[in-house]
Design a protein around this motif. Structure first.
Motif, PDB file in Angstrom:
ATOM      1  N   LEU A  26       0.830  -1.208   0.000  1.00 36.38           N
ATOM      2  CA  LEU A  26       0.000   0.000   0.000  1.00 36.38           C
ATOM      3  C   LEU A  26       0.864   1.257   0.000  1.00 36.38           C
ATOM      4  CD1 LEU A  26      -2.837  -0.981   2.494  1.00 36.38           C
ATOM      5  CD2 LEU A  26      -3.075  -0.554   0.037  1.00 36.38           C
ATOM      6  N   LEU A  27       1.941   1.246   0.771  1.00 37.40           N
ATOM      7  CA  LEU A  27       2.844   2.397   0.801  1.00 37.40           C
ATOM      8  C   LEU A  27       3.519   2.606  -0.553  1.00 37.40           C
ATOM      9  CD1 LEU A  27       4.426   1.913   4.347  1.00 37.40           C
ATOM     10  CD2 LEU A  27       2.814   3.705   3.625  1.00 37.40           C
ATOM     11  N   ARG A  28       3.890   1.508  -1.211  1.00 37.10           N
ATOM     12  CA  ARG A  28       4.515   1.608  -2.538  1.00 37.10           C
ATOM     13  C   ARG A  28       3.517   2.141  -3.569  1.00 37.10           C
ATOM     14  NH1 ARG A  28       6.245  -3.682  -4.327  1.00 37.10           N
ATOM     15  NH2 ARG A  28       7.118  -2.554  -6.085  1.00 37.10           N
ATOM     16  N   ILE A  29       2.274   1.698  -3.506  1.00 32.38           N
ATOM     17  CA  ILE A  29       1.247   2.197  -4.429  1.00 32.38           C
ATOM     18  C   ILE A  29       0.991   3.676  -4.169  1.00 32.38           C
ATOM     19  CG2 ILE A  29      -1.202   2.040  -5.062  1.00 32.38           C
ATOM     20  CD1 ILE A  29      -0.936  -1.033  -4.557  1.00 32.38           C
ATOM     21  N   ASP A  30       0.908   4.039  -2.901  1.00 33.75           N
ATOM     22  CA  ASP A  30       0.695   5.440  -2.539  1.00 33.75           C
ATOM     23  C   ASP A  30       1.822   6.315  -3.067  1.00 33.75           C
ATOM     24  OD1 ASP A  30      -0.911   7.438  -1.026  1.00 33.75           O
ATOM     25  OD2 ASP A  30       0.945   7.598   0.138  1.00 33.75           O
ATOM     26  N   GLU A  31       3.047   5.857  -2.934  1.00 32.12           N
ATOM     27  CA  GLU A  31       4.201   6.602  -3.438  1.00 32.12           C
ATOM     28  C   GLU A  31       4.147   6.716  -4.959  1.00 32.12           C
ATOM     29  OE1 GLU A  31       8.043   8.557  -3.331  1.00 32.12           O
ATOM     30  OE2 GLU A  31       6.336   8.378  -1.994  1.00 32.12           O
ATOM     31  N   ALA A  32       3.773   5.644  -5.643  1.00 32.61           N
ATOM     32  CA  ALA A  32       3.659   5.676  -7.104  1.00 32.61           C
ATOM     33  C   ALA A  32       2.579   6.660  -7.546  1.00 32.61           C
ATOM     34  CB  ALA A  32       3.362   4.282  -7.644  1.00 32.61           C
ATOM     35  N   LEU A  33       1.469   6.703  -6.819  1.00 31.20           N
ATOM     36  CA  LEU A  33       0.403   7.671  -7.120  1.00 31.20           C
ATOM     37  C   LEU A  33       0.905   9.100  -6.927  1.00 31.20           C
ATOM     38  CD1 LEU A  33      -2.634   5.876  -5.458  1.00 31.20           C
ATOM     39  CD2 LEU A  33      -2.495   6.538  -7.869  1.00 31.20           C
ATOM     40  N   ARG A  34       1.595   9.340  -5.824  1.00 27.54           N
ATOM     41  CA  ARG A  34       2.115  10.679  -5.526  1.00 27.54           C
ATOM     42  C   ARG A  34       3.088  11.133  -6.607  1.00 27.54           C
ATOM     43  NH1 ARG A  34       6.330  12.948  -3.609  1.00 27.54           N
ATOM     44  NH2 ARG A  34       7.422  11.040  -3.076  1.00 27.54           N
ATOM     45  N   LEU A  35       4.002  10.254  -6.987  1.00 25.97           N
ATOM     46  CA  LEU A  35       4.984  10.604  -8.014  1.00 25.97           C
ATOM     47  C   LEU A  35       4.318  10.865  -9.359  1.00 25.97           C
ATOM     48  CD1 LEU A  35       7.854   8.093  -7.130  1.00 25.97           C
ATOM     49  CD2 LEU A  35       7.853  10.580  -6.789  1.00 25.97           C
ATOM     50  N   ALA A  36       3.325  10.051  -9.709  1.00 27.82           N
ATOM     51  CA  ALA A  36       2.609  10.238 -10.977  1.00 27.82           C
ATOM     52  C   ALA A  36       1.876  11.579 -10.981  1.00 27.82           C
ATOM     53  CB  ALA A  36       1.633   9.081 -11.209  1.00 27.82           C
ATOM     54  N   ASP A  37       1.205  11.897  -9.878  1.00 28.75           N
ATOM     55  CA  ASP A  37       0.484  13.176  -9.777  1.00 28.75           C
ATOM     56  C   ASP A  37       1.448  14.354  -9.889  1.00 28.75           C
ATOM     57  OD1 ASP A  37      -1.830  11.704  -9.328  1.00 28.75           O
ATOM     58  OD2 ASP A  37      -2.062  12.339  -7.240  1.00 28.75           O
ATOM     59  N   GLN A  38       2.514  14.313  -9.094  1.00 30.31           N
ATOM     60  CA  GLN A  38       3.467  15.432  -9.062  1.00 30.31           C
ATOM     61  C   GLN A  38       4.216  15.576 -10.378  1.00 30.31           C
ATOM     62  OE1 GLN A  38       5.964  14.733  -5.643  1.00 30.31           O
ATOM     63  NE2 GLN A  38       4.517  15.705  -4.252  1.00 30.31           N
ATOM     64  N   GLY A  39       4.550  14.467 -10.991  1.00 27.50           N
ATOM     65  CA  GLY A  39       5.338  14.507 -12.210  1.00 27.50           C
ATOM     66  C   GLY A  39       4.568  14.937 -13.442  1.00 27.50           C
ATOM     67  N   THR A  40       3.257  14.790 -13.412  1.00 27.63           N
ATOM     68  CA  THR A  40       2.467  15.051 -14.611  1.00 27.63           C
ATOM     69  C   THR A  40       1.485  16.210 -14.476  1.00 27.63           C
ATOM     70  OG1 THR A  40       0.691  13.549 -13.961  1.00 27.63           O
ATOM     71  CG2 THR A  40       2.522  12.603 -15.252  1.00 27.63           C
ATOM     72  N   GLY A  41       1.086  16.523 -13.264  1.00 28.50           N
ATOM     73  CA  GLY A  41       0.023  17.511 -13.069  1.00 28.50           C
ATOM     74  C   GLY A  41      -1.354  16.918 -13.270  1.00 28.50           C
ATOM     75  N   SER A 130       4.925   8.298 -17.290  1.00 28.13           N
ATOM     76  CA  SER A 130       6.061   8.547 -18.177  1.00 28.13           C
ATOM     77  C   SER A 130       5.575   9.014 -19.536  1.00 28.13           C
ATOM     78  CB  SER A 130       6.909   7.287 -18.341  1.00 28.13           C
ATOM     79  OG  SER A 130       7.541   6.970 -17.125  1.00 28.13           O
ATOM     80  N   HIS A 131       4.520   8.408 -20.040  1.00 30.83           N
ATOM     81  CA  HIS A 131       4.019   8.829 -21.338  1.00 30.83           C
ATOM     82  C   HIS A 131       3.386  10.222 -21.270  1.00 30.83           C
ATOM     83  CE1 HIS A 131       2.902   8.633 -25.443  1.00 30.83           C
ATOM     84  NE2 HIS A 131       1.724   9.119 -25.094  1.00 30.83           N
ATOM     85  N   ALA A 132       2.681  10.500 -20.177  1.00 26.06           N
ATOM     86  CA  ALA A 132       2.031  11.813 -20.046  1.00 26.06           C
ATOM     87  C   ALA A 132       3.054  12.933 -19.988  1.00 26.06           C
ATOM     88  CB  ALA A 132       1.156  11.839 -18.794  1.00 26.06           C
ATOM     89  N   GLY A 133       4.218  12.653 -19.412  1.00 28.67           N
ATOM     90  CA  GLY A 133       5.255  13.661 -19.295  1.00 28.67           C
ATOM     91  C   GLY A 133       4.888  14.754 -18.294  1.00 28.67           C
ATOM     92  N   LYS A 134       5.727  15.756 -18.252  1.00 35.51           N
ATOM     93  CA  LYS A 134       5.506  16.857 -17.301  1.00 35.51           C
ATOM     94  C   LYS A 134       4.367  17.737 -17.751  1.00 35.51           C
ATOM     95  CE  LYS A 134      10.069  16.881 -15.364  1.00 35.51           C
ATOM     96  NZ  LYS A 134       9.800  16.092 -14.191  1.00 35.51           N
ATOM     97  N   GLY A 135       3.560  18.163 -16.787  1.00 39.22           N
ATOM     98  CA  GLY A 135       2.381  18.958 -17.117  1.00 39.22           C
ATOM     99  C   GLY A 135       2.515  20.410 -16.868  1.00 39.22           C
TER     100      GLY A 135
END
Length: 135
Positions: A26-41, A130-135
Motif C-alpha cells: 500500500l505504501l509503494r502504491i501510494d508513493e507511485a500515485l504521488r509521483l505520478a500526480d506530481q510529475g504530470t500535473g 512517463s508517457h504523459a510527461g511533465k504537465g
C-alpha cells in the motif's frame, strides 16, 4: 470489510483491514500515485474491487465521481473478475491516448497473471505517467 465496518458481534473496528495488499505494498502504491500526480500535473487514482456489469461503464461512473475528472486517470482493477479498465478524462486523454493506455494495461495484465497485483499497478502508473510527461 471496509474502513468503518464492524466485525459481526463486535463493538470495535478490526485492527487489520482485509484486502489484497500488505502495508508495504500500500505504501509503494501510494508513493507511485504521488509521483505520478506530481510529475504530470494529472490526478491518478486506483480502484481495486468488484465492478458491476458492464465493467467499462462502472469504471466510467467511478471516474466521473473524482474531484477533477477531466484531468484524472483511473485504473480500475477487479482481480476476482479478471477485469482491468483505464479511464482517462478529456484533458488527460490528450496526454495519454488510448493506444498508450492499452499498452500499459497489457503490461499490467502480465504482472497480474504472474500474481503481482501491486507490482502491476505500480508499473502501470509509472508507464502512464512517463508517457504523459511533465504537465
Amino acid at each position: 470489510m471496509t474502513v468503518g465496518e464492524k466485525h459481526a458481534g463486535s463493538e470495535n473496528p478490526p485492527e487489520v483491514l482485509d484486502g489484497p495488499f500488505s502495508t508495504r505494498q500500500l505504501l509503494r502504491i501510494d508513493e507511485a500515485l504521488r509521483l505520478a500526480d506530481q510529475g504530470t500535473g494529472l490526478v491518478f487514482s486506483v480502484f481495486v474491487g468488484g465492478l458491476d456489469e458492464p465493467v467499462r461503464e462502472h469504471a466510467q461512473r467511478l471516474h466521473r465521481q473524482l474531484a477533477d475528472p477531466d484531468k484524472s486517470v483511473l485504473i480500475a482493477v477487479s482481480p476476482n473478475q479478471r477485469q482491468l479498465e483505464i479511464v482517462t478524462g478529456r484533458y488527460a486523454r490528450k496526454r495519454i491516448p488510448d493506444t498508450y493506455a492499452k499498452l500499459a494495461a497489457l503490461s499490467m495484465a502480465g504482472a497480474f497473471s504472474g500474481g503481482d497485483l501491486a507490482g502491476g499497478i505500480i508499473n502501470g502508473l509509472d508507464q502512464l505517467a512517463s508517457h504523459a510527461g511533465k504537465g
